[in-house]
Scaffold this active site. Structure first.
Site, PDB file in Angstrom:
ATOM      1  N   GLY A  50       0.838  -1.206   0.000  1.00  0.00           N
ATOM      2  CA  GLY A  50       0.000   0.000   0.000  1.00  0.00           C
ATOM      3  C   GLY A  50       0.863   1.241   0.000  1.00  0.00           C
ATOM      4  N   ASN A  51       0.284   2.389   0.320  1.00  0.00           N
ATOM      5  CA  ASN A  51       1.071   3.626   0.434  1.00  0.00           C
ATOM      6  C   ASN A  51       0.427   4.545   1.461  1.00  0.00           C
ATOM      7  OD1 ASN A  51      -0.816   5.495  -1.006  1.00  0.00           O
ATOM      8  ND2 ASN A  51      -0.463   4.002  -2.651  1.00  0.00           N
ATOM      9  N   HIS A  52       1.070   5.691   1.691  1.00  0.00           N
ATOM     10  CA  HIS A  52       0.654   6.566   2.801  1.00  0.00           C
ATOM     11  C   HIS A  52      -0.480   7.530   2.454  1.00  0.00           C
ATOM     12  CE1 HIS A  52       3.739   5.221   5.472  1.00  0.00           C
ATOM     13  NE2 HIS A  52       4.684   5.477   4.586  1.00  0.00           N
TER      14      HIS A  52
END
Ligand code: CTP
Length: 402
Positions: free
Chosen positions: A213-215
């Protein structure tokens, strides 16, 4: 800016314990820029003083047909003509019954019968009174008469019993009014336009418990959805996993992976006039998703083979026809060059450049500073502002609202 700015609103208050919340409701309406005239029933005055209400509204509170010391007649007909909307909060079972039956024995119900514009009712009573067939019949009559009911919530009641009957929170009542005006105000610049917005991260499963995923927090995309809605647009928000509530009046489609996001966006794109691709889509996903949890045993270094995800912005913009499409470019280096390259490569009309290193910009924070590049060669930079303000700047620029 709220759509309630400059609107004339009659706030009707009846005799229920929830009348104390009407003070806050009045405050919110005034803060939104509305002009508010309070009309209170005699039993409403037992719960809350006219002095508080007139101080906050800046207008004398009306309660009787005649002002006692001057004998001046309070014209419910004039009031009905003055108002853009009337909201009765709290509305007791008794007032709802009188409204349904047309029993105009006080200033509030008389004003209701004279009101030409939309009326909203926020009922508040004990759970058994709310559930009583008589109340339900009267509420159904009001609905059939075109009144919008702001449903009571469930929880602890003044009687200490628990159940449905609590007046909706003042914020919800304001929201109901705002959404009604947004649906009916034909002068709003994006009225009749349907806009697709992608937002948030995507999660690409590795196995049943892990993902890539990512932030991305989704804040920018959600602020854009709210900004488009404010201008009257219908918004479909295709969102990856975030912890934000959907903005009021926005249709949210929740997805997890890039492939799901593409599918949901493609379905919405057909009926949309424009699309803003704000999601932080994972560029790659595991080539194979393990069916069982991958165990730790084995080699020191582990490799996960990745396959390229579809590019949602590029795929949809390729078939965009007359639709306006806007993308984002999140860059750490060579921002302007990369943004211009993405404009062309993805067939976009605008690219919003976010430089990750800029102070006040990036993931998780509540502010952003952006530069907008158009296909026509324009380049517009905006200083650091809240994501809400940045969203309004973007919407105003790309849809030429200024
Ligand atoms: N985008 C998309 N689908 C992808 C990747 C990106 O729709 N699979 C969209 C983003 O929502 C954004 C724009 O494309 O509007 C640019 O995204 P960005 O991550 O900055 O660029 P990439 O195309 O992924 O290129 P790179 O990561 O190499 O900078």
């Amino acid at each position: 800016m709220s759509i309630l700015k400059g609107k004339h609103i009659i706030l009707g208050i009846t005799g229920g314990i929830a009348a104390y919340k009407s003070v806050y409701l009045l405050r919110l309406l005034v803060k939104a820029g509305a002009e508010v005239q309070v009309v209170i029933t005699p039993s409403g005055r037992e719960f809350i003083t006219p002095v508080t209400l007139s101080s906050l509204s800046g207008r004398p509170v009306i309660s009787e047909f005649f002002t006692a010391n001057t004998g001046q007649w309070n014209s419910h007909v004039d009031l009905g003509l003055w108002a853009d909307a009337m909201v009765i909060a709290p509305a007791t079972a008794s007032t709802i019954g009188k409204m349904a039956g047309g029993i105009a024995d006080n200033m509030l119900v008389t004003t209701y019968l004279s009101a030409k514009e939309q009326v909203f009712v926020a009922p508040a009573m004990d759970l058994d009174m709310w559930a009583h067939p008589s109340t339900q019949r009267n509420v159904a009559t009001l609905r059939a008469d075109g009144v919008e009911i702001v449903e009571p919530g469930s929880g602890e009641l003044a009687s200490h019993l628990c159940g449905k009957g609590r007046m909706a929170e003042p914020e919800q009542i304001v929201e109901a009014l705002e959404q009604w005006f947004l649906r009916h105000d034909t002068t709003l610049p994006l009225k009749g336009k349907r806009i697709l917005i992608t937002a948030g991260p995507t999660y690409e499963n590795i196995d049943p418990v892990r993902f890539i995923g990512n932030h991305s927090s989704g804040k920018m995309g959600y602020a854009l959805a709210a900004a488009c809605r404010e201008q009257g647009a219908e918004v479909v928000l295709v969102s990856g996993p975030v912890s934000l509530p959907a903005p009021a009046g926005v249709e949210r489609v929740s997805v997890t992976s890039a492939c799901e996001m593409l599918e949901a966006s493609r379905r919405a794109f057909d009926t949309c006039h424009a699309a803003i691709f704000c999601a932080a889509v994972a560029d790659y996903a595991p080539a194979v998703v393990a069916e069982s949890k991958i165990k730790r045993e084995g080699a020191e270094i582990m490799c996960i083979e990745l396959k390229r995800n579809p590019d949602i912005a590029a795929s949809l913009s390729r078939e965009k026809g007359k639709r306006l499409t806007i993308g984002f470019a999140l860059e750490t280096d060579n921002g302007a060059d990369n943004a211009r390259r993405k404009l062309e490569a993805k067939n976009l009309d605008w690219v919003v450049l976010n430089r990750l290193g800029d102070p006040g910009a990036g993931f998780g924070v509540d502010t952003n500073s952006v530069t907008l590049f158009s296909r026509g060669g324009e380049e517009l930079s905006f200083p650091v502002k809240s994501k809400q303000e940045v969203a309004r700047d973007i919407v105003a620029t790309v849809f030429s609202l200024r």
